[in-house]
Design a protein around this motif. Sequence first.
Motif, mmCIF file in Angstrom:
data_model
loop_
_atom_site.group_PDB
_atom_site.id
_atom_site.type_symbol
_atom_site.label_atom_id
_atom_site.label_comp_id
_atom_site.label_asym_id
_atom_site.label_seq_id
_atom_site.Cartn_x
_atom_site.Cartn_y
_atom_site.Cartn_z
ATOM 1 N N GLN A 116 -9.869 6.590 -0.080
ATOM 2 C CA GLN A 116 -9.122 5.364 0.195
ATOM 3 C C GLN A 116 -7.649 5.554 -0.175
ATOM 4 N N TYR A 117 -7.392 6.141 -1.331
ATOM 5 C CA TYR A 117 -6.000 6.390 -1.720
ATOM 6 C C TYR A 117 -5.342 7.368 -0.743
ATOM 7 N N GLN A 118 -6.063 8.401 -0.341
ATOM 8 C CA GLN A 118 -5.504 9.385 0.586
ATOM 9 C C GLN A 118 -5.096 8.742 1.908
ATOM 10 N N ARG A 119 -5.868 7.787 2.392
ATOM 11 C CA ARG A 119 -5.515 7.114 3.647
ATOM 12 C C ARG A 119 -4.165 6.407 3.529
ATOM 13 N N PHE A 120 -3.877 5.843 2.375
ATOM 14 C CA PHE A 120 -2.554 5.230 2.172
ATOM 15 C C PHE A 120 -1.473 6.299 2.188
ATOM 16 N N GLU A 121 -1.693 7.356 1.426
ATOM 17 C CA GLU A 121 -0.670 8.380 1.282
ATOM 18 C C GLU A 121 -0.429 9.143 2.586
ATOM 19 N N TYR A 122 -1.458 9.318 3.380
ATOM 20 C CA TYR A 122 -1.326 10.040 4.651
ATOM 21 C C TYR A 122 -0.822 9.143 5.784
ATOM 22 N N GLY A 123 -0.608 7.862 5.490
ATOM 23 C CA GLY A 123 -0.114 6.942 6.509
ATOM 24 C C GLY A 123 -1.159 6.518 7.511
ATOM 25 N N GLN A 124 -2.425 6.664 7.156
ATOM 26 C CA GLN A 124 -3.516 6.258 8.046
ATOM 27 C C GLN A 124 -3.864 4.784 7.867
ATOM 28 N N ARG A 125 -3.411 4.206 6.770
ATOM 29 C CA ARG A 125 -3.667 2.795 6.489
ATOM 30 C C ARG A 125 -2.423 2.212 5.831
ATOM 31 N N ARG A 126 -2.059 1.010 6.231
ATOM 32 C CA ARG A 126 -0.896 0.328 5.656
ATOM 33 C C ARG A 126 -1.178 -0.077 4.220
ATOM 34 N N PHE A 127 -0.324 0.350 3.332
ATOM 35 C CA PHE A 127 -0.456 -0.005 1.924
ATOM 36 C C PHE A 127 -0.151 -1.481 1.705
ATOM 37 N N THR A 128 0.877 -1.982 2.376
ATOM 38 C CA THR A 128 1.315 -3.356 2.143
ATOM 39 C C THR A 128 0.398 -4.397 2.762
ATOM 40 N N THR A 129 -0.650 -3.982 3.446
ATOM 41 C CA THR A 129 -1.608 -4.946 3.989
ATOM 42 C C THR A 129 -2.954 -4.875 3.264
ATOM 43 N N CYS A 130 -3.032 -4.098 2.214
ATOM 44 C CA CYS A 130 -4.279 -4.022 1.454
ATOM 45 C C CYS A 130 -4.387 -5.239 0.527
ATOM 46 N N ARG A 131 -5.523 -5.400 -0.104
ATOM 47 C CA ARG A 131 -5.693 -6.502 -1.052
ATOM 48 C C ARG A 131 -4.640 -6.404 -2.155
ATOM 49 N N LEU A 155 5.839 2.494 9.566
ATOM 50 C CA LEU A 155 5.835 1.879 8.245
ATOM 51 C C LEU A 155 4.744 2.477 7.366
ATOM 52 N N ALA A 156 3.576 2.700 7.935
ATOM 53 C CA ALA A 156 2.476 3.293 7.168
ATOM 54 C C ALA A 156 2.857 4.687 6.682
ATOM 55 N N VAL A 157 3.506 5.457 7.525
ATOM 56 C CA VAL A 157 3.933 6.809 7.143
ATOM 57 C C VAL A 157 4.992 6.734 6.045
ATOM 58 N N LYS A 158 5.955 5.826 6.186
ATOM 59 C CA LYS A 158 7.010 5.691 5.178
ATOM 60 C C LYS A 158 6.427 5.240 3.838
ATOM 61 N N GLU A 159 5.517 4.287 3.867
ATOM 62 C CA GLU A 159 4.851 3.852 2.636
ATOM 63 C C GLU A 159 4.133 5.026 1.980
ATOM 64 N N GLY A 160 3.445 5.799 2.798
ATOM 65 C CA GLY A 160 2.732 6.967 2.281
ATOM 66 C C GLY A 160 3.659 7.983 1.647
ATOM 67 N N GLN A 161 4.826 8.174 2.255
ATOM 68 C CA GLN A 161 5.813 9.109 1.690
ATOM 69 C C GLN A 161 6.289 8.631 0.321
ATOM 70 N N ILE A 162 6.517 7.331 0.196
ATOM 71 C CA ILE A 162 6.954 6.771 -1.086
ATOM 72 C C ILE A 162 5.881 6.985 -2.145
ATOM 73 N N LEU A 163 4.637 6.701 -1.799
ATOM 74 C CA LEU A 163 3.536 6.891 -2.749
ATOM 75 C C LEU A 163 3.423 8.358 -3.167
ATOM 76 N N LYS A 164 3.486 9.248 -2.192
ATOM 77 C CA LYS A 164 3.349 10.679 -2.487
ATOM 78 C C LYS A 164 4.492 11.186 -3.359
ATOM 79 N N GLU A 165 5.713 10.828 -2.997
ATOM 80 C CA GLU A 165 6.864 11.290 -3.771
ATOM 81 C C GLU A 165 6.790 10.800 -5.214
ATOM 82 N N ARG A 166 6.418 9.551 -5.391
ATOM 83 C CA ARG A 166 6.330 9.003 -6.741
ATOM 84 C C ARG A 166 5.210 9.675 -7.531
#
Length: 79
Positions: free
Chosen positions: A40-55, A8-19
């Motif tokens: 911090q943004y890179q960690r989301f995009e690289y799938g190292q951190r879940r975007f949907t669990t951030c603040r 899920l983290a990787v898929k979220e990151g792909q969506i962020l990067k593509e957009r």
Amino acid sequence: MNERRDRLAVKEGQILKERRQELGFTQLEVATESGVELQQYQRFEYGQRRFTTCRMNLGLRICMVLELDPYDLLILERN
């Protein structure tokens, strides 16, 4: 993270990067406009951190910059 959360983290990151690329932004531009550190943004995009669990306010700021509907990312949880 377990395997499902990793995917899920990787898929979220792909969506962020593509957009981001569709809009012609750099990672730095998205981070700056969102008010977060580049790393911090890179960690989301690289799938190292879940975007949907951030603040929520952080996630909404990034979605605003990328003109993304937050529900497009949340729906991944159900699939």
